[in-house]
Scaffold this motif. Sequence first.
Motif, short mmCIF file in Angstrom:
data_model
loop_
_atom_site.label_atom_id
_atom_site.label_comp_id
_atom_site.label_asym_id
_atom_site.label_seq_id
_atom_site.Cartn_x
_atom_site.Cartn_y
_atom_site.Cartn_z
N LEU A 113 -4.05 -15.91 -1.05
CA LEU A 113 -4.70 -16.64 -2.14
C LEU A 113 -3.68 -17.31 -3.05
CD1 LEU A 113 -7.24 -17.26 -3.94
CD2 LEU A 113 -6.79 -15.05 -5.05
N ASP B 235 -4.68 -10.56 1.60
CA ASP B 235 -5.59 -11.62 1.15
C ASP B 235 -5.14 -12.17 -0.20
OD1 ASP B 235 -7.07 -11.27 3.42
OD2 ASP B 235 -8.66 -10.08 2.45
N ILE C 6 -12.59 -18.70 -1.40
CA ILE C 6 -12.04 -17.35 -1.24
C ILE C 6 -12.49 -16.47 -2.40
CG2 ILE C 6 -9.93 -15.99 -1.05
CD1 ILE C 6 -8.55 -18.43 0.09
N LEU C 7 -12.40 -17.00 -3.61
CA LEU C 7 -12.77 -16.22 -4.79
C LEU C 7 -14.27 -15.88 -4.78
CD1 LEU C 7 -10.74 -18.13 -7.54
CD2 LEU C 7 -10.14 -16.01 -6.35
N ILE D 258 -9.19 -22.81 -3.56
CA ILE D 258 -9.27 -21.35 -3.48
C ILE D 258 -10.64 -20.83 -3.90
CG2 ILE D 258 -6.80 -21.04 -3.84
CD1 ILE D 258 -7.42 -20.35 -6.76
N GLN E 155 -2.02 -20.25 -1.22
CA GLN E 155 -2.86 -21.45 -1.14
C GLN E 155 -2.97 -22.14 -2.50
OE1 GLN E 155 -5.79 -20.20 2.60
NE2 GLN E 155 -6.64 -21.05 0.72
N ARG E 156 -3.04 -21.36 -3.56
CA ARG E 156 -3.09 -21.94 -4.89
C ARG E 156 -1.82 -22.73 -5.18
NH1 ARG E 156 -1.58 -21.99 -9.91
NH2 ARG E 156 -3.14 -22.25 -11.60
N LEU F 98 -10.63 -10.14 -5.62
CA LEU F 98 -9.59 -11.18 -5.70
C LEU F 98 -9.82 -12.08 -6.91
CD1 LEU F 98 -9.11 -12.28 -1.97
CD2 LEU F 98 -7.72 -10.69 -3.31
N ASN F 99 -11.07 -12.38 -7.19
CA ASN F 99 -11.40 -13.21 -8.34
C ASN F 99 -10.99 -12.52 -9.64
OD1 ASN F 99 -12.56 -15.49 -9.66
ND2 ASN F 99 -14.36 -14.25 -10.13
#
Length: 268
Positions: free
Chosen positions: A49, A45, A62-63, A59, A52-53, A69-70
Motif C-alpha cells: 500500500l 499488504d 485497497i483501503l 490506493i 503504491q501510494r 489498512l485504512n
Amino acid sequence: MTIRISQRHLKILETCPRQFEYTYCDRLTLPMNPTQQAKTQLGSDFHLLMHQRELGMPIEPILARSPQLNTWMQAMLQTAPALFETDDRTWRESEHVRTLEIDNYLFTAIYDLVILHPDRADIIDWKTYPLPKYKKDLDREWQTRLYLYLLAETSDYLPKQIKFTYWFIQSTPQPKSVTIDYTLKQHRQTQTDLGVLLAKLTHLLDAYHSHREPFQQVAASMGVCQNCTFAIRCNRDRPDLAATDPLTSFDLDLLPLLPIRSHSIADN
C-alpha cells in the motif's frame, strides 16, 4: 559464485549457525500457523500500500477492502503529515535497492522508503507491530546497521548525515517512531564486524560443501531454542536440556557462516 546477503541472514547467523544451515543451506521450511500467516500477509499488504501510494497509484480500492489498512494509513497521515510532503529539493523512492559487493558476497538492502535531501539522507522503515519494549536495542539490529552502512558506502553522504527512522504502525494511541543517528565510529565498527562474519562464513561454507560438516548449534542455555521451529530436529524440545547442555561454553569465535536468498517484502 556470488552469495547474496541480507540483514535477515546476518541476524539468523548470529542467533544460531545451525538454524542458518537448515534455513539457507538445506532449504528447510515449516508452514506458519494461521495467525502468524495472517499477520505476515497484513504486513506485506501495508508495505505494498505504501509503495503504491509513493508511486502515485490509486490506493482507494485497497483501503476500501481492508478497514485495518485504512486505519493504519489514516493514523500515519495524521501523525506524520510532513513525512509525505514532497518538494523539488528532495528525491525519494519506495522499495529502493542498494547493493555492495565485498569479495564474493553481495550485500543487498531493500529500503521501505529513502528520502535524499541536499544535506542529509533519511531511511524510513515501516513496522506493522507496536513499539518494542527494548527500543534502545534497535541500533544493534542488523537491519539498522546494514542499511545505514550500505547507504553511506554507496552514496556521497557522510555517516553523520544519515538517519534511520522506524515507524511502528500499531502503537497506541497513534503510531510511534524511533530515529537512530549514525556516526563514523559506528560505520567503522560495522565494517569490522562484517569482515569478521565474512571470514567465518567462508570457513563454514567450505567445510559444509567439502565435508558436509554441520553448522554448530547455539547453547540451549541461551534460550533461543524454545521459539525455534527446528527445536525438535536439533533435539532441543526438552526443557531439561539447558541444564546439561555441553555447548554452554563454546567459543563464539568458532561460529560459522553461510549463503543466501534475496530479501523480500516479507522480511520487513
